[in-house]
Design a protein around this motif. Structure first.
Motif, PDB file in Angstrom:
ATOM      1  N   ASP A 114      -2.015  59.969  55.711  1.00 14.48           N
ATOM      2  CA  ASP A 114      -2.221  61.412  55.610  1.00 14.48           C
ATOM      3  C   ASP A 114      -0.953  62.223  55.393  1.00 14.48           C
ATOM      4  O   ASP A 114      -1.020  63.418  55.135  1.00 14.48           O
ATOM      5  CB  ASP A 114      -2.996  61.939  56.830  1.00 14.48           C
ATOM      6  N   HIS A 115       0.201  61.611  55.497  1.00  8.99           N
ATOM      7  CA  HIS A 115       1.452  62.332  55.250  1.00  8.99           C
ATOM      8  C   HIS A 115       1.927  62.052  53.824  1.00  8.99           C
ATOM      9  O   HIS A 115       2.274  60.911  53.492  1.00  8.99           O
ATOM     10  CB  HIS A 115       2.526  61.918  56.253  1.00  8.99           C
ATOM     11  N   GLY A 116       1.968  63.095  53.012  1.00  3.74           N
ATOM     12  CA  GLY A 116       2.324  62.937  51.616  1.00  3.74           C
ATOM     13  C   GLY A 116       3.695  62.323  51.401  1.00  3.74           C
ATOM     14  O   GLY A 116       3.884  61.473  50.522  1.00  3.74           O
ATOM     15  N   ILE A 117       4.658  62.738  52.182  1.00  5.83           N
ATOM     16  CA  ILE A 117       6.014  62.232  51.998  1.00  5.83           C
ATOM     17  C   ILE A 117       6.097  60.741  52.323  1.00  5.83           C
ATOM     18  O   ILE A 117       6.861  59.991  51.699  1.00  5.83           O
ATOM     19  CB  ILE A 117       7.013  63.054  52.853  1.00  5.83           C
ATOM     20  N   VAL A 118       5.272  60.296  53.281  1.00  2.00           N
ATOM     21  CA  VAL A 118       5.228  58.860  53.603  1.00  2.00           C
ATOM     22  C   VAL A 118       4.590  58.085  52.461  1.00  2.00           C
ATOM     23  O   VAL A 118       5.071  57.016  52.060  1.00  2.00           O
ATOM     24  CB  VAL A 118       4.473  58.610  54.929  1.00  2.00           C
ATOM     25  N   ARG A 119       3.491  58.622  51.902  1.00  2.00           N
ATOM     26  CA  ARG A 119       2.843  57.954  50.764  1.00  2.00           C
ATOM     27  C   ARG A 119       3.807  57.830  49.588  1.00  2.00           C
ATOM     28  O   ARG A 119       3.878  56.789  48.933  1.00  2.00           O
ATOM     29  CB  ARG A 119       1.602  58.728  50.310  1.00  2.00           C
ATOM     30  N   GLU A 120       4.551  58.897  49.329  1.00  2.00           N
ATOM     31  CA  GLU A 120       5.508  58.867  48.214  1.00  2.00           C
ATOM     32  C   GLU A 120       6.560  57.785  48.440  1.00  2.00           C
ATOM     33  O   GLU A 120       6.931  57.057  47.506  1.00  2.00           O
ATOM     34  CB  GLU A 120       6.177  60.227  48.066  1.00  2.00           C
ATOM     35  N   GLY A 121       7.032  57.690  49.682  1.00  2.00           N
ATOM     36  CA  GLY A 121       8.030  56.681  50.001  1.00  2.00           C
ATOM     37  C   GLY A 121       7.481  55.271  49.844  1.00  2.00           C
ATOM     38  O   GLY A 121       8.164  54.377  49.309  1.00  2.00           O
ATOM     39  N   LEU A 122       6.234  55.068  50.287  1.00  2.00           N
ATOM     40  CA  LEU A 122       5.613  53.743  50.165  1.00  2.00           C
ATOM     41  C   LEU A 122       5.398  53.370  48.699  1.00  2.00           C
ATOM     42  O   LEU A 122       5.653  52.242  48.280  1.00  2.00           O
ATOM     43  CB  LEU A 122       4.274  53.721  50.910  1.00  2.00           C
ATOM     44  N   ARG A 123       4.927  54.336  47.926  1.00  2.00           N
ATOM     45  CA  ARG A 123       4.711  54.073  46.498  1.00  2.00           C
ATOM     46  C   ARG A 123       6.033  53.704  45.818  1.00  2.00           C
ATOM     47  O   ARG A 123       6.109  52.727  45.058  1.00  2.00           O
ATOM     48  CB  ARG A 123       4.092  55.293  45.811  1.00  2.00           C
ATOM     49  N   THR A 124       7.068  54.492  46.088  1.00  3.81           N
ATOM     50  CA  THR A 124       8.378  54.228  45.485  1.00  3.81           C
ATOM     51  C   THR A 124       8.878  52.835  45.852  1.00  3.81           C
ATOM     52  O   THR A 124       9.383  52.090  45.007  1.00  3.81           O
ATOM     53  CB  THR A 124       9.402  55.280  45.928  1.00  3.81           C
ATOM     54  N   LEU A 125       8.737  52.486  47.130  1.00  6.98           N
ATOM     55  CA  LEU A 125       9.170  51.171  47.599  1.00  6.98           C
ATOM     56  C   LEU A 125       8.449  50.056  46.856  1.00  6.98           C
ATOM     57  O   LEU A 125       9.072  49.104  46.366  1.00  6.98           O
ATOM     58  CB  LEU A 125       8.906  51.052  49.103  1.00  6.98           C
ATOM     59  N   LEU A 126       7.121  50.162  46.757  1.00  8.60           N
ATOM     60  CA  LEU A 126       6.336  49.088  46.146  1.00  8.60           C
ATOM     61  C   LEU A 126       6.544  49.018  44.632  1.00  8.60           C
ATOM     62  O   LEU A 126       6.521  47.940  44.042  1.00  8.60           O
ATOM     63  CB  LEU A 126       4.853  49.265  46.471  1.00  8.60           C
ATOM     64  N   GLU A 127       6.760  50.165  44.014  1.00  4.64           N
ATOM     65  CA  GLU A 127       6.932  50.168  42.565  1.00  4.64           C
ATOM     66  C   GLU A 127       8.294  49.643  42.135  1.00  4.64           C
ATOM     67  O   GLU A 127       8.532  49.437  40.940  1.00  4.64           O
ATOM     68  CB  GLU A 127       6.673  51.563  42.008  1.00  4.64           C
ATOM     69  N   LEU A 128       9.188  49.442  43.097  1.00  6.16           N
ATOM     70  CA  LEU A 128      10.473  48.804  42.778  1.00  6.16           C
ATOM     71  C   LEU A 128      10.280  47.327  42.440  1.00  6.16           C
ATOM     72  O   LEU A 128      11.139  46.708  41.820  1.00  6.16           O
ATOM     73  CB  LEU A 128      11.436  48.934  43.966  1.00  6.16           C
ATOM     74  N   SER A 129       9.153  46.784  42.872  1.00  2.00           N
ATOM     75  CA  SER A 129       8.853  45.374  42.617  1.00  2.00           C
ATOM     76  C   SER A 129       7.787  45.259  41.536  1.00  2.00           C
ATOM     77  O   SER A 129       6.812  46.014  41.520  1.00  2.00           O
ATOM     78  CB  SER A 129       8.353  44.701  43.898  1.00  2.00           C
ATOM     79  N   GLU A 130       7.954  44.303  40.648  1.00  4.27           N
ATOM     80  CA  GLU A 130       6.965  44.073  39.602  1.00  4.27           C
ATOM     81  C   GLU A 130       5.747  43.306  40.119  1.00  4.27           C
ATOM     82  O   GLU A 130       4.798  43.067  39.371  1.00  4.27           O
ATOM     83  CB  GLU A 130       7.603  43.296  38.445  1.00  4.27           C
ATOM     84  N   GLU A 131       5.776  42.959  41.395  1.00  2.00           N
ATOM     85  CA  GLU A 131       4.665  42.183  41.970  1.00  2.00           C
ATOM     86  C   GLU A 131       3.496  43.063  42.397  1.00  2.00           C
ATOM     87  O   GLU A 131       2.406  42.556  42.664  1.00  2.00           O
ATOM     88  CB  GLU A 131       5.164  41.383  43.176  1.00  2.00           C
ATOM     89  N   PHE A 132       3.731  44.381  42.501  1.00  2.00           N
ATOM     90  CA  PHE A 132       2.700  45.281  43.018  1.00  2.00           C
ATOM     91  C   PHE A 132       2.307  46.341  42.001  1.00  2.00           C
ATOM     92  O   PHE A 132       3.118  46.765  41.183  1.00  2.00           O
ATOM     93  CB  PHE A 132       3.195  45.993  44.286  1.00  2.00           C
ATOM     94  N   ALA A 133       1.061  46.783  42.119  1.00  2.00           N
ATOM     95  CA  ALA A 133       0.580  47.935  41.364  1.00  2.00           C
ATOM     96  C   ALA A 133      -0.152  48.843  42.337  1.00  2.00           C
ATOM     97  O   ALA A 133      -1.176  48.442  42.915  1.00  2.00           O
ATOM     98  CB  ALA A 133      -0.355  47.495  40.237  1.00  2.00           C
ATOM     99  N   VAL A 134       0.392  50.023  42.587  1.00  2.00           N
ATOM    100  CA  VAL A 134      -0.265  50.990  43.471  1.00  2.00           C
ATOM    101  C   VAL A 134      -1.355  51.683  42.659  1.00  2.00           C
ATOM    102  O   VAL A 134      -1.068  52.442  41.725  1.00  2.00           O
ATOM    103  CB  VAL A 134       0.738  52.023  44.026  1.00  2.00           C
ATOM    104  N   VAL A 135      -2.619  51.411  42.996  1.00  2.00           N
ATOM    105  CA  VAL A 135      -3.740  51.893  42.179  1.00  2.00           C
ATOM    106  C   VAL A 135      -4.320  53.206  42.686  1.00  2.00           C
ATOM    107  O   VAL A 135      -5.167  53.805  42.022  1.00  2.00           O
ATOM    108  CB  VAL A 135      -4.855  50.833  42.092  1.00  2.00           C
ATOM    109  N   GLY A 136      -3.881  53.645  43.854  1.00  2.00           N
ATOM    110  CA  GLY A 136      -4.406  54.903  44.366  1.00  2.00           C
ATOM    111  C   GLY A 136      -3.776  55.302  45.681  1.00  2.00           C
ATOM    112  O   GLY A 136      -3.165  54.480  46.372  1.00  2.00           O
ATOM    113  N   GLU A 137      -3.930  56.586  46.018  1.00  2.00           N
ATOM    114  CA  GLU A 137      -3.444  57.123  47.279  1.00  2.00           C
ATOM    115  C   GLU A 137      -4.543  57.958  47.920  1.00  2.00           C
ATOM    116  O   GLU A 137      -5.127  58.829  47.266  1.00  2.00           O
ATOM    117  CB  GLU A 137      -2.207  58.008  47.061  1.00  2.00           C
ATOM    118  N   ALA A 138      -4.839  57.685  49.166  1.00  2.00           N
ATOM    119  CA  ALA A 138      -5.854  58.441  49.918  1.00  2.00           C
ATOM    120  C   ALA A 138      -5.175  59.195  51.051  1.00  2.00           C
ATOM    121  O   ALA A 138      -4.363  58.626  51.773  1.00  2.00           O
ATOM    122  CB  ALA A 138      -6.914  57.495  50.473  1.00  2.00           C
TER     123      ALA A 138
END
Length: 227
Positions: free
Chosen positions: A11-35
């Motif tokens: 529910d915290h936007g800034i946390v979601r942004e941080g998680l997305r950025t972290l995961l997108e640094l790796s080619e192993e993950f694809a963030v398909v959505g944020e709730a």
């Protein structure tokens, strides 16, 4: 190489942004959505059917416990990895009973999160070191004490669980009806059934129960009370 698809429920936007950025640094993950809340997570999980959902617990509207329960009922192949600021024994126990594949405290590093997602995506349970230690301690304590398991809390229906959370967040019956898309009369019926099942017959008692069982955080209730 097939990427691991991930849905972020936080529910915290800034946390979601941080998680997305972290995961997108790796080619192993694809963030398909944020709730941003549990209800969105349930809807998006059914639509997207990601490999892994990174799930917070304390979210308004529909908390992580109930969101996880609903998701695993409708899409049991999805793996839910809990990422929470809370590592209380009761929180961990409830999430495991619901069927979460892993549990991390938010104090852990991004490296641990990345490893955990890979593990649960591969069908392996994963718990951060601090959580694993608590689980071992609780299991050993129970074994030594020889204490019987406590009687389970009454099982709430999906609607009863949703109504409990909304009551504890301070919503009136009319507001709850609009939020859930049902009539005020139906809300009143669920509310009465909830009180009978829990043997709690006032709003303050329901709120205390919701806080004690991790349905909401005390800070959420205090915020709504001060509006």
């Amino acid at each position: 190489m097939k990427k691991i698809t991930v849905l972020l429920a936080e529910d915290h936007g800034i946390v979601r942004e941080g998680l997305r950025t972290l995961l997108e640094l790796s080619e192993e993950f694809a963030v398909v959505g944020e709730a941003s809340n549990g209800r969105e997570a349930v809807r998006m999980a059914c639509q997207m059917q990601p490999d892994v959902i990174v799930m917070d617990i304390a979210m308004s509207g529909l908390n992580g416990f109930e969101a996880t329960r609903q998701i695993l009922l409708s899409t049991p192949q999805v793996k839910v990895l809990v990422l929470s600021a809370h590592s209380d024994d009761e929180y961990i126990r409830r999430m495991l009973e619901i069927g979460a594949a892993g549990y991390l405290a938010k104090q852990n590093s991004g490296e641990v999160l990345v490893h955990a997602i890979k593990e649960v995506a591969a069908g392996k349970p994963y718990f951060s070191p601090s959580v694993a230690k608590r689980l071992r301690h609780a299991k050993e304590k129970a074994r030594l004490a020889g204490a019987p398991h406590p009687n389970p809390a009454p099982t709430l229906t999906k609607r009863e669980a949703e109504v409990l959370q909304l009551v504890a967040e301070g919503l009136a019956n009319k507001q709850m009806a609009a939020e859930l898309g049902i009539s005020i009369k139906t809300i009143e019926k669920h509310r009465q059934q909830l009180m009978n099942k829990l043997d709690i017959h006032d709003t303050a008692g329901l709120t205390r129960h919701a806080i004690a069982t991790g349905v909401i955080e005390s800070s959420i209730q205090e915020t709504t009370a001060n509006r």
